[in-house]
Design an enzyme around this catalytic site. Structure first.
Site, PDB file in Angstrom:
ATOM      1  N   ALA A  32       3.523   4.858   3.083  1.00 51.63           N
ATOM      2  CA  ALA A  32       2.318   4.466   3.577  1.00 51.63           C
ATOM      3  C   ALA A  32       1.312   5.260   3.132  1.00 51.63           C
ATOM      4  O   ALA A  32       0.497   5.303   3.665  1.00 51.63           O
ATOM      5  CB  ALA A  32       3.051   3.915   4.873  1.00 51.63           C
ATOM      6  N   LEU A  33       1.875   5.202   2.009  1.00 52.92           N
ATOM      7  CA  LEU A  33       0.235   5.554   0.706  1.00 52.92           C
ATOM      8  C   LEU A  33      -0.813   5.630   1.235  1.00 52.92           C
ATOM      9  O   LEU A  33      -1.386   3.891   0.664  1.00 52.92           O
ATOM     10  CB  LEU A  33       0.735   6.319  -0.039  1.00 52.92           C
ATOM     11  CG  LEU A  33       2.292   7.272  -0.338  1.00 52.92           C
ATOM     12  CD1 LEU A  33       2.601   7.654  -1.741  1.00 52.92           C
ATOM     13  CD2 LEU A  33       1.825   8.536   1.405  1.00 52.92           C
ATOM     14  N   HIS A  34      -2.215   5.790   1.602  1.00 57.75           N
ATOM     15  CA  HIS A  34      -3.121   4.745   1.048  1.00 57.75           C
ATOM     16  C   HIS A  34      -3.982   6.292   0.571  1.00 57.75           C
ATOM     17  O   HIS A  34      -3.691   6.864  -0.151  1.00 57.75           O
ATOM     18  CB  HIS A  34      -4.208   4.942   2.557  1.00 57.75           C
ATOM     19  CG  HIS A  34      -3.602   5.779   3.135  1.00 57.75           C
ATOM     20  ND1 HIS A  34      -4.395   7.041   3.294  1.00 57.75           N
ATOM     21  CD2 HIS A  34      -3.290   6.315   4.571  1.00 57.75           C
ATOM     22  CE1 HIS A  34      -4.208   7.445   4.621  1.00 57.75           C
ATOM     23  NE2 HIS A  34      -3.517   7.231   5.359  1.00 57.75           N
ATOM     24  N   HIS A  37      -4.138   9.595   1.177  1.00 55.25           N
ATOM     25  CA  HIS A  37      -3.313  10.381   1.139  1.00 55.25           C
ATOM     26  C   HIS A  37      -3.521  10.832  -0.936  1.00 55.25           C
ATOM     27  O   HIS A  37      -3.112  11.940  -1.249  1.00 55.25           O
ATOM     28  CB  HIS A  37      -1.233  10.010   0.853  1.00 55.25           C
ATOM     29  CG  HIS A  37      -1.114   9.864   1.482  1.00 55.25           C
ATOM     30  ND1 HIS A  37      -0.831   8.812   2.608  1.00 55.25           N
ATOM     31  CD2 HIS A  37      -0.218  10.605   3.003  1.00 55.25           C
ATOM     32  CE1 HIS A  37      -0.364   7.994   3.765  1.00 55.25           C
ATOM     33  NE2 HIS A  37      -0.284  10.073   3.999  1.00 55.25           N
ATOM     34  N   SER A 185      -5.181   6.202   7.779  1.00 60.99           N
ATOM     35  CA  SER A 185      -3.928   6.001   8.735  1.00 60.99           C
ATOM     36  C   SER A 185      -3.135   5.139   8.089  1.00 60.99           C
ATOM     37  O   SER A 185      -3.468   3.851   8.050  1.00 60.99           O
ATOM     38  CB  SER A 185      -4.897   6.343   9.713  1.00 60.99           C
ATOM     39  OG  SER A 185      -3.151   6.341  10.419  1.00 60.99           O
TER      40      SER A 185
END
Ligand code: PAF
Length: 280
Positions: A32-34, A37, A185
């Protein structure tokens, strides 16, 4: 970007790798990369490291089964995002690959186990230590990058690396925030529109803590103000707010010039538990 799903495949790749010439930078994630990251990947790439990311939703660090089930899983878009970053390889193992049998190891991190996240999420850091030590063993990185939103996790991983005598430099990276200040997050995607709006009070309050400290308020007064503000709307459920010693995380009752303080908070907004921190 190379994609590996098994230990043997990534290890074969890394064995053929000239480790004297190339240093490895590792970014373990649960997907659930954002942008938070990506900032860790950028940091590794900027240092000229061969950059490896892992995506693995680690079951042993969830003390709440529903939280594990609800954790966002967005593998396709994660891989697309990684392709665009300078990441060289991604490791996406299955649960059986990481835990072929039950991992019964125990770790002890002293106060870190029993304070703040350690107190409110029993077993969480044990699960983090298990998975991170397994991933470190597989990847054997020279550097590993972690976001400072999980401030206590960074201290636990530094301690783990010390206890296991691993030649890995742990690099804490700054918190990346949304426009309204909310710390990025993977859990933010689980907030409803109303909860997402309400969540911005958390970073606002953290900023105010700095201001209140500047005005000479006592820690007990600051805590009281935080509790009062959050109690105004039942959408919030404060789990903890503490001002702690930055190095030991020991909660402080008063501010003294020789101790560097950090404020840490965990608060539910609706059903979603958010954490944040700010060095004061
Ligand atoms: O911070 C996280 O996303 C996780 O705790 C980590 C370090 C990837 C271990 O599962």
């Amino acid at each position: 970007m190379l994609i590996f799903r098994t230990k043997s495949d990534i290890q074969r790749h890394l064995n053929a790798f000239n480790s004297a010439e190339n240093k490895i930078g590792f970014i373990p994630t649960m997907g659930a990369l954002h942008q938070g990251h990506i900032s860790l990947i950028d940091e590794s790439v900027k240092r000229g490291l061969y950059t490896i990311c892992s995506i693995f939703v680690n079951p042993t660090q969830f003390n709440d089964k529903r939280d594990l089930e609800n954790y966002p899983r967005t593998l396709d878009s994660d891989i697309q995002l990684l392709e665009k970053s300078g990441c060289n390889a991604v490791f996406v193992p299955s649960v059986e690959e990481i835990y072929p049998s039950e991992d019964t190891r125990k770790f002890s991190f002293g106060n870190l186990d029993s304070l703040l996240e350690g107190k409110h999420r029993p077993g969480h850091f044990l699960g983090v230590a298990k998975v991170v030590s397994i991933l470190f063993e597989i990847i054997k990185p020279d550097f590993a990058f972690f976001g400072s939103k999980d401030y206590q996790q960074v201290l636990v991983i530094k301690e783990l690396t010390k206890q296991l005598n691993l030649p890995i430099t742990i690099v804490p990276c700054s918190i990346i925030r949304e426009k309204d200040g909310l710390a990025m997050s993977s859990r933010n995607t689980l907030l409803s529109e109303t909860e997402r709006k309400a969540a911005s009070l958390i970073p606002e309050l953290m900023k105010k803590v700095k201001e209140w400290k500047g005005r000479g308020l006592l820690i007990s007064e600051i805590k009281q103000k935080i509790e009062t503000e959050l109690a105004k709307n039942p959408i919030y459920k404060l789990e903890y707010f503490e001002v702690c010693d930055k190095t030991t995380l020991f909660p402080l009752n008063e501010l003294t010039p020789n101790i560097k303080p950090i404020a840490l908070i965990a608060c539910f907004v609706g059903k979603i538990r958010l954490i944040d921190n700010l060095e004061l």
